[in-house]
Scaffold this active site. Structure first.
Site, mmCIF file in Angstrom:
data_model
loop_
_atom_site.group_PDB
_atom_site.id
_atom_site.type_symbol
_atom_site.label_atom_id
_atom_site.label_comp_id
_atom_site.label_asym_id
_atom_site.label_seq_id
_atom_site.Cartn_x
_atom_site.Cartn_y
_atom_site.Cartn_z
ATOM 1 N N ASN A 1 -6.705 1.740 2.645
ATOM 2 C CA ASN A 1 -7.408 3.017 2.789
ATOM 3 C C ASN A 1 -6.933 4.034 1.745
ATOM 4 O O ASN A 1 -7.694 4.900 1.331
ATOM 5 C CB ASN A 1 -7.174 3.575 4.202
ATOM 6 C CG ASN A 1 -7.740 2.656 5.272
ATOM 7 O OD1 ASN A 1 -8.612 1.837 5.000
ATOM 8 N ND2 ASN A 1 -7.247 2.775 6.488
ATOM 9 N N TYR B 1 -7.010 -8.371 11.906
ATOM 10 C CA TYR B 1 -5.717 -8.086 12.541
ATOM 11 C C TYR B 1 -5.841 -8.479 14.006
ATOM 12 O O TYR B 1 -6.839 -8.174 14.649
ATOM 13 C CB TYR B 1 -5.382 -6.598 12.428
ATOM 14 C CG TYR B 1 -5.108 -6.143 11.007
ATOM 15 C CD1 TYR B 1 -3.878 -6.389 10.415
ATOM 16 C CD2 TYR B 1 -6.074 -5.457 10.277
ATOM 17 C CE1 TYR B 1 -3.608 -5.974 9.111
ATOM 18 C CE2 TYR B 1 -5.812 -5.029 8.978
ATOM 19 C CZ TYR B 1 -4.576 -5.296 8.400
ATOM 20 O OH TYR B 1 -4.306 -4.879 7.113
ATOM 21 N N GLU C 1 -6.528 -9.010 3.771
ATOM 22 C CA GLU C 1 -5.685 -8.369 4.796
ATOM 23 C C GLU C 1 -5.762 -9.234 6.046
ATOM 24 O O GLU C 1 -6.844 -9.396 6.622
ATOM 25 C CB GLU C 1 -6.149 -6.947 5.113
ATOM 26 C CG GLU C 1 -5.852 -5.954 4.011
ATOM 27 C CD GLU C 1 -6.205 -4.518 4.380
ATOM 28 O OE1 GLU C 1 -6.064 -4.143 5.569
ATOM 29 O OE2 GLU C 1 -6.629 -3.778 3.479
ATOM 30 N N GLU D 1 0.848 -1.199 0.000
ATOM 31 C CA GLU D 1 0.000 0.000 0.000
ATOM 32 C C GLU D 1 0.881 1.246 0.000
ATOM 33 O O GLU D 1 1.985 1.242 0.552
ATOM 34 C CB GLU D 1 -0.892 -0.002 1.257
ATOM 35 C CG GLU D 1 -1.743 1.258 1.354
ATOM 36 C CD GLU D 1 -2.857 1.178 2.396
ATOM 37 O OE1 GLU D 1 -2.896 0.209 3.174
ATOM 38 O OE2 GLU D 1 -3.679 2.121 2.434
ATOM 39 N N ASN E 1 -12.152 -0.666 -1.018
ATOM 40 C CA ASN E 1 -11.521 -1.179 0.197
ATOM 41 C C ASN E 1 -12.320 -0.761 1.429
ATOM 42 O O ASN E 1 -12.639 0.429 1.582
ATOM 43 C CB ASN E 1 -10.093 -0.611 0.324
ATOM 44 C CG ASN E 1 -9.420 -1.048 1.618
ATOM 45 O OD1 ASN E 1 -9.078 -2.210 1.773
ATOM 46 N ND2 ASN E 1 -9.251 -0.125 2.552
ATOM 47 N N GLU E 2 -12.664 -1.708 2.267
ATOM 48 C CA GLU E 2 -13.290 -1.443 3.580
ATOM 49 C C GLU E 2 -14.324 -0.319 3.504
ATOM 50 O O GLU E 2 -14.259 0.654 4.271
ATOM 51 C CB GLU E 2 -12.213 -1.122 4.627
ATOM 52 C CG GLU E 2 -11.286 -2.290 4.879
ATOM 53 C CD GLU E 2 -10.341 -2.122 6.076
ATOM 54 O OE1 GLU E 2 -10.214 -0.990 6.614
ATOM 55 O OE2 GLU E 2 -9.728 -3.118 6.469
ATOM 56 N N GLN F 1 1.356 -6.096 5.807
ATOM 57 C CA GLN F 1 1.708 -5.813 4.439
ATOM 58 C C GLN F 1 3.058 -6.476 4.160
ATOM 59 O O GLN F 1 3.541 -7.221 5.014
ATOM 60 C CB GLN F 1 1.736 -4.314 4.242
ATOM 61 C CG GLN F 1 0.353 -3.689 4.550
ATOM 62 C CD GLN F 1 0.217 -2.251 4.107
ATOM 63 O OE1 GLN F 1 1.108 -1.667 3.548
ATOM 64 N NE2 GLN F 1 -0.954 -1.679 4.386
HETATM 65 O O1 AHR Z 1 -3.148 -2.468 6.319
HETATM 66 C C1 AHR Z 1 -3.363 -1.233 6.927
HETATM 67 C C2 AHR Z 1 -4.794 -0.743 6.770
HETATM 68 O O2 AHR Z 1 -5.648 -1.587 7.481
HETATM 69 C C3 AHR Z 1 -5.362 -0.735 5.373
HETATM 70 O O3 AHR Z 1 -5.052 0.433 4.681
HETATM 71 C C4 AHR Z 1 -6.834 -0.832 5.612
HETATM 72 O O4 AHR Z 1 -7.509 -1.472 4.570
HETATM 73 C C5 AHR Z 1 -6.950 -1.563 6.931
HETATM 74 O O5 AHR Z 1 -7.806 -0.911 7.789
#
Ligand code: AHR
Length: 509
Positions: free
Chosen positions: A72, A244, A292, A27, A172-173, A349
């Site tokens: 993002n 995450y 992700e 990203e 994305n999201e 990432q």
């Molecule tokens: O990976 C970091 C961020 O986490 C990304 O930009 C977003 O998609 C997620 O919230």
């Protein structure tokens, strides 16, 4: 010593491993692109400005697919800013990460980099500030053979042949309040359907990923997926999941059990997809794109709203520990054990930002999480064996979210495992976890067929200090060490050290 046991019978397979589950994510965020994969002037940089030391490690890792440019970031990105002569590219504010974006690296650079790295690209289109028109234009720029203004522009920019980008994320999201251009499920579902339709009219061969919830804890989780798919089921091929796991949000026993949450997450999204399929009376089964996933010390990330604007500031450069590596390993086991539905996955990432690889001006560093990721990428091939229930002692955990799941799923087994069998290449891979903080545990594997004839590699990641980490000063503080493997044969007993993650790469020839 407590023993866990199970039988490997390749006649019972979950499914084939889709190579795209070994993906990652680049990203425009912090130093992932700039000074991560791209740093003109670095001693190892090639004529493109790509860091040769990073490229070499990405190749060594064996990453298969890389998602780009966000995250993002993509929700405020104008892809046209990042093509053409560099000197003429505009400098913009990146509102997602409060950064100055110079656009010196863009779509053509990324696609050139993926070709050199030997990875498949996965591009995201901006459905935050933009829409159908820009999305179909980007597909035309990348994938149309030629003879149109956009495809000829690509040729003028140095790439006459179409790139053939096979995988595309529809935004994305889009459920997240932090997302630029956040949408309701109804707004997003319609937009995804129309953008997806136009993109496939340009290139019918592409696969599309609709945005699922940005996390399982979102209040609209489940309803979001159902409403979005109600509108775009026919247009898309996959739905995204993001997760995450934060080591500081919970005690260590619970953290080591993070995969319980991932498993429940996968189960819920599969159920929602299949409900949508029934309603749509569709022949198509959607895949899950876990595009992700990682460990992230998110609770420690407090960005200042008035942080000075800067080019590629240091952001989210988490240092990973032994415990984090073990958890990354368990998440890989979980992704593989769901190979029938999880078709794409991206460790988020790749470089510098919550990443297995770090760079400084001098060189590169393998974080602890590099090793379990590398093992899966190198050895987990072929078909995932359905192990049924692994007989293992369990332990209770305290975490709130997980406890809710455990009320339905019993306690957490100390030992977890997955096995892949690559019949054509006569190889097998066993990935094993011992969550027990105090004790070694035995894992007995009975092989029906094929029976291993040789142990090619058996290594473990373990240590007395779960918080140990690699740094540029101490780059090998945490590194795999050989584990005494059992003799190959129909019954193999692995002795797994406490707090460990282990790989066995076997030959069945
Ligand atoms: O990976 C970091 C961020 O986490 C990304 O930009 C977003 O998609 C997620 O919230």
């Amino acid at each position: 010593m407590s023993t866990a046991s199970f039988t490997v019978d390749p006649g019972f397979a979950v499914g084939a491993v889709d190579d795209r589950v070994f993906g990652s994510f680049v990203e425009h965020l912090g130093r992932c692109v700039y000074t991560g994969i791209y740093e003109p002037g670095h001693p190892t940089a090639d004529d493109n400005g790509f860091r040769g030391d990073v490229l070499a490690l990405v190749r060594e890792l064996g990453v298969t697919t890389v998602r780009y440019p966000g995250g993002n970031f993509v929700s405020g990105y104008d892809w046209e800013d990042g093509i053409g002569p560099r000197a003429e590219r505009p400098v913009r504010l990146d509102l997602a990460w409060r950064s100055i974006e110079t656009n010196q690296f863009g779509t053509d650079e990324f696609l050139r980099w993926t070709a050199l790295a030997g990875v498949e690209p996965m591009l995201a289109v901006n459905l935050g500030t933009r829409g159908v028109d820009e999305a179909r234009a980007l597909v035309e720029y990348c994938n149309h053979p030629g003879g149109t203004t956009r495809s000829d522009l690509r040729a003028a920019n140095g790439h006459a042949a179409p790139y053939g980008v096979p995988l595309w994320c529809l935004g994305n999201e889009m459920d997240g309040p932090w997302q630029i251009g956040q949408k309701t499920a109804t707004e997003y579902g319609r937009l995804a359907a129309e953008a997806g339709k136009a993109m496939k009219l340009v290139d019918p061969s592409i696969e599309l990923v609709a945005c699922g919830s940005s996390g399982r804890a979102m209040p609209t989780f489940g309803a979001w997926e159902a409403q979005v798919l109600e509108q775009c089921y026919d247009a898309v091929d996959h739905i995204s999941l993001h997760a995450y796991y934060d080591p500081e949000e919970t005690d260590v026993d619970s953290f080591l059990a993070s995969s319980v949450d991932m498993l429940a997450f996968i189960g819920s999204v599969v159920a929602t997809c299949d409900h949508a399929r029934a309603k749509a009376r569709s022949d198509k089964q959607l895949g899950l794109s876990f595009d992700e996933w990682n460990v992230w010390y998110l609770s420690g990330f407090h960005d200042e709203p008035d942080r000075p604007w800067a080019e590629h500031p240091r952001l989210i450069e988490d240092t990973y520990t032994l415990a984090d590596a073990v958890v990354v390993g368990t998440l890989l086991i979980t992704l593989l054990r769901n190979a029938d539905r999880v078709k794409i996955a991206c460790l988020a990432q790749l470089v510098n930002v919550i990443a297995p690889l770090m760079t400084n001006e001098k060189g590169t560093l393998r974080q602890t999480t590099y090793f379990p990721y590398a093992w899966a990428l190198q050895y987990a091939r072929g078909r995932v064996v359905d192990l049924g229930v692994v007989e293992s002692e369990v332990y209770p955990i305290k975490a709130q979210g997980l406890q809710r799941e455990l009320a339905r799923n019993d306690d957490v087994p100390f030992v977890d495992v997955t096995v892949t069998v690559d019949a054509p290449n006569k190889q097998a891979c066993v990935l094993m976890l011992n969550r027990d903080l105090e004790n070694e545990r035995e894992l007995v594997i009975e092989w029906q067929a094929p029976v291993p004839a040789k142990v090619l590699r058996c290594e473990t990641l373990t240590g007395t200090d779960l918080k140990a980490a690699n740094t540029f000063a101490q780059p090998t503080a945490v590194a795999p060490r050989p584990l005494d493997a059992p003799a190959p044969g129909a019954r193999m007993t692995f002795k797994l050290p406490p707090r460990s993650y282990t790989v066995a790469h076997l030959s069945t020839a």
